[in-house]
Design an enzyme around this catalytic site. Sequence first.
Site, PDB file in Angstrom:
ATOM      1  N   GLU A 116      61.239  23.313  69.361  1.00  0.00           N
ATOM      2  CA  GLU A 116      61.824  23.727  70.649  1.00  0.00           C
ATOM      3  C   GLU A 116      62.363  22.529  71.434  1.00  0.00           C
ATOM      4  OE1 GLU A 116      62.375  26.709  70.972  1.00  0.00           O
ATOM      5  OE2 GLU A 116      60.783  27.885  70.018  1.00  0.00           O
ATOM      6  N   HIS A 140      55.194  24.791  76.752  1.00  0.00           N
ATOM      7  CA  HIS A 140      55.431  26.107  76.161  1.00  0.00           C
ATOM      8  C   HIS A 140      54.143  26.589  75.513  1.00  0.00           C
ATOM      9  CE1 HIS A 140      57.023  29.366  73.811  1.00  0.00           C
ATOM     10  NE2 HIS A 140      56.865  28.730  72.666  1.00  0.00           N
ATOM     11  N   HIS A 142      51.833  30.295  74.031  1.00  0.00           N
ATOM     12  CA  HIS A 142      51.848  31.698  73.602  1.00  0.00           C
ATOM     13  C   HIS A 142      50.706  32.429  74.320  1.00  0.00           C
ATOM     14  CE1 HIS A 142      54.082  30.622  69.583  1.00  0.00           C
ATOM     15  NE2 HIS A 142      54.787  30.331  70.672  1.00  0.00           N
ATOM     16  N   GLU A 170      46.339  33.935  95.434  1.00  0.00           N
ATOM     17  CA  GLU A 170      46.857  32.572  95.329  1.00  0.00           C
ATOM     18  C   GLU A 170      48.242  32.519  94.663  1.00  0.00           C
ATOM     19  OE1 GLU A 170      44.363  31.587  91.256  1.00  0.00           O
ATOM     20  OE2 GLU A 170      44.979  29.929  92.512  1.00  0.00           O
ATOM     21  N   HIS A 211      57.124  36.575  73.192  1.00  0.00           N
ATOM     22  CA  HIS A 211      56.931  35.243  72.604  1.00  0.00           C
ATOM     23  C   HIS A 211      55.976  34.368  73.434  1.00  0.00           C
ATOM     24  CE1 HIS A 211      58.893  31.591  70.432  1.00  0.00           C
ATOM     25  NE2 HIS A 211      57.751  31.232  70.968  1.00  0.00           N
TER      26      HIS A 211
HETATM   27  O1  2HA Z   1      55.718  27.051  66.675  1.00  0.00           O
HETATM   28  O2  2HA Z   1      55.918  27.874  69.616  1.00  0.00           O
HETATM   29  O3  2HA Z   1      58.440  28.602  69.707  1.00  0.00           O
HETATM   30  C1  2HA Z   1      56.151  26.437  67.806  1.00  0.00           C
HETATM   31  C2  2HA Z   1      56.634  27.461  68.732  1.00  0.00           C
HETATM   32  C3  2HA Z   1      58.008  27.938  68.582  1.00  0.00           C
HETATM   33 ZN    ZN Z   2      56.688  29.526  70.724  1.00  0.00          ZN
END
Ligand code: 2HA
Ligand code: ZN
Length: 275
Positions: A116, A140, A142, A170, A211
Site C-alpha cells: 500500500e 492502515h 483491518h 468522546e 477491507h
Molecule cells: O496485506 O493490508 O491492504 C497488506 C494489506 C493490504
Molecule cells: Zn489491507
Amino acid sequence: MKLTDLTFAEGFIRMCGDGWDQGWHERNGGNLSYRMKPEEVEEARGFFQEPGEWQAIGTSVPDLAGEYFMVTGSGRYMRNVPLDPEHNICVIEVDETGEKYRILWGLTGGGRPTSELPSHLMNHEVKKRVTKGAHRVIYHAHTTNVIALTFVLPLKEEVFTRELWEMATECPVVFPSGIGVVEWMVPGGRDIAVATSKLMEDHDVAIWAHHGMFCSGEDFDSTFGLMHTVEKSAEILVKMLSMRPDKLQTIQPEDFRNLARDFHVTLPEKYLYEK
Ligand code: 2HA
Ligand code: ZN
C-alpha cells in the site's frame, strides 16, 4: 546502539505490536508508515546500509521529494515486527522527482515496502500540506467491527460519522472532521490511493469498504488512539444493532452542538441532520 534503539523507531515498533494485540493484523494484514524528522534522519544516517536501487513508487508525490520514511515491509507480519524489526520494516528515501524510492535500511534478506505504499505516500503528501507538516503517521488496519459495518450501513460519510459519533461521547471530540468512506476498490494501486488521499484533505480517518481503515496523525500515540477510538465505537454499534435494530435513546444533534461549544471543536452541520 542500533537504529532500532532510536526513539522514533521504538515508537514505530511498539505500535506494530499494539495493533497485533488488538487483533487488527491477521497474517500480513495492515501496514504503517512514518515521515521522519530531519534530526531523526541525521541520527539514523550512521546506520544506513549501501542504498538499494531506485524503484518506481507507482504514483507521483512531488511534495515528498527528499523525505525519509520508516515503513513496514510488503508481505511481512505486524506480529513479527517487535520480534525482528530489521527483517520486517525498512527506511526509505523518496527521490527528487517524487516518483521513485530506495531502501536505506532494513528488510534484511530482501523485500519491498508495503504493497500500500502508493496510498501511504499520497496520504502523507496531502496531510503534510493541510497540517503544515504536523502529521507524520499513516496507519492502515483491518479493524473487525468497522469492516462488519460496511456490509450493513450505506457507504456514506454522513452515515458512518454520525452513527459512530453517537456510540461514545468522546468520538466527536476525537474525530470532529468525520470519517471518509471509499467504496470497494482493488487495493494496492494508484486508483485507491487517489480516492483515499482525496478524503484525507478533510478527514483524518478513511474507511475502505469490506477491507479496513486508514488513519493519519501527528505521532504514534494519537494515530493509534484514533484507530482504537473509531473501532471501539464500531464495536458498540455492532453490539447495539445485535440487540435491537433501533435506539431507545441516543445523543441528539443539539447535544452535539453543546458538546462542541464546551470542548472547543467544530462539528460540521452536514453530520448533524435530523433523522
Ligand atoms: O496485506 O493490508 O491492504 C497488506 C494489506 C493490504
Ligand atoms: Zn489491507
